[in-house]
Design a protein around this motif. Structure first.
Motif, PDB file in Angstrom:
ATOM      1  N   CYS A   1      24.823 -17.761  11.139  1.00  0.00           N
ATOM      2  CA  CYS A   1      25.558 -18.382  10.026  1.00  0.00           C
ATOM      3  C   CYS A   1      26.915 -18.908  10.482  1.00  0.00           C
ATOM      4  O   CYS A   1      27.302 -20.025  10.161  1.00  0.00           O
TER       5      CYS A   1
ATOM      6  N   ARG B   1      13.609 -27.316   1.329  1.00  0.00           N
ATOM      7  CA  ARG B   1      14.353 -26.937   0.138  1.00  0.00           C
ATOM      8  C   ARG B   1      13.875 -27.626  -1.127  1.00  0.00           C
ATOM      9  O   ARG B   1      14.468 -27.470  -2.159  1.00  0.00           O
TER      10      ARG B   1
ATOM     11  N   TRP C   1      16.749 -19.900   6.753  1.00  0.00           N
ATOM     12  CA  TRP C   1      17.276 -19.897   8.127  1.00  0.00           C
ATOM     13  C   TRP C   1      16.366 -19.079   9.037  1.00  0.00           C
ATOM     14  O   TRP C   1      16.050 -19.504  10.149  1.00  0.00           O
TER      15      TRP C   1
ATOM     16  N   HIS D   1      17.955 -24.465   7.309  1.00  0.00           N
ATOM     17  CA  HIS D   1      17.503 -23.511   6.292  1.00  0.00           C
ATOM     18  C   HIS D   1      16.080 -23.770   5.802  1.00  0.00           C
ATOM     19  O   HIS D   1      15.698 -23.242   4.761  1.00  0.00           O
TER      20      HIS D   1
ATOM     21  N   ALA E   1      18.728 -18.791   1.220  1.00  0.00           N
ATOM     22  CA  ALA E   1      19.361 -19.396   2.391  1.00  0.00           C
ATOM     23  C   ALA E   1      19.031 -18.599   3.648  1.00  0.00           C
ATOM     24  O   ALA E   1      18.710 -19.170   4.695  1.00  0.00           O
TER      25      ALA E   1
END
Length: 168
Positions: free
Chosen positions: A61, A145, A50, A142, A46
């Motif tokens: 965050c 994925r 980011w 992020h 993560a």
């Protein structure tokens, strides 16, 4: 005389708590430094996502994952922190990590808060009430994925190993 054991017990408790807070660098978790979130190895993907994604220059965050108001922010941080400590201590870490409904609502509110001008231009300001912003804009915060587990996601678009991406 009978209060002496109580005073010694309280003093010992304060020393243990103080040493624990010092040893864990507790104060770093009160701030907004994203490296604090990356202290646990399960957050590596993560954090890396980011760090290399578009929001890295604009948001930390906490900007996305906690409310912006002071008291709710620290309430959510404390609640999440205790949840993380509990799961990490017992080794009960879910794979993959997924946001709970409460977290999704906070993230959605923060998307709208930061992008309110853009949101107001989309469909006369009416959001698709059945979906979160990050369901379509999954890679923004992020990075890429892979395949989403959402049933209505076009899996061919997000699978880095799919034939359709390699042909492009």
């Amino acid at each position: 005389m009978t209060k002496l054991p109580l005073i010694i017990g309280l003093a010992a408790l304060l020393v243990v708590v103080g040493v624990g807070l010092y040893a864990t660098e507790f104060t770093v978790y009160l701030g907004n430094d994203p490296t604090a979130c990356n202290n646990c190895h399960v957050m590596d993907a993560a954090y890396e996502g980011w760090y290399h994604a578009g929001h890295q220059a604009w948001a930390t965050c906490n900007d996305c994952h906690t409310p912006h108001a002071l008291i709710p922010k620290y309430f959510v941080k404390a609640k999440s922190g205790m949840n993380h400590v509990f799961h990490f201590t017992l080794g009960n870490i879910p794979e993959p990590l997924r946001a709970k409904t409460e977290s999704k609502e906070i993230i959605q509110a923060n998307c709208i808060y930061c992008h309110q001008e853009t949101v107001s231009r989309i469909a006369d300001g009416q959001m698709d009430s059945g979906r979160y912003c990050f369901e379509c804009h999954r890679s923004v915060a992020h990075g890429e994925r892979g395949i989403s587990i959402l049933p209505y996601q076009d899996k061919g678009i997000y699978d880095p190993h799919s034939q359709s991406l390699q042909e492009k």
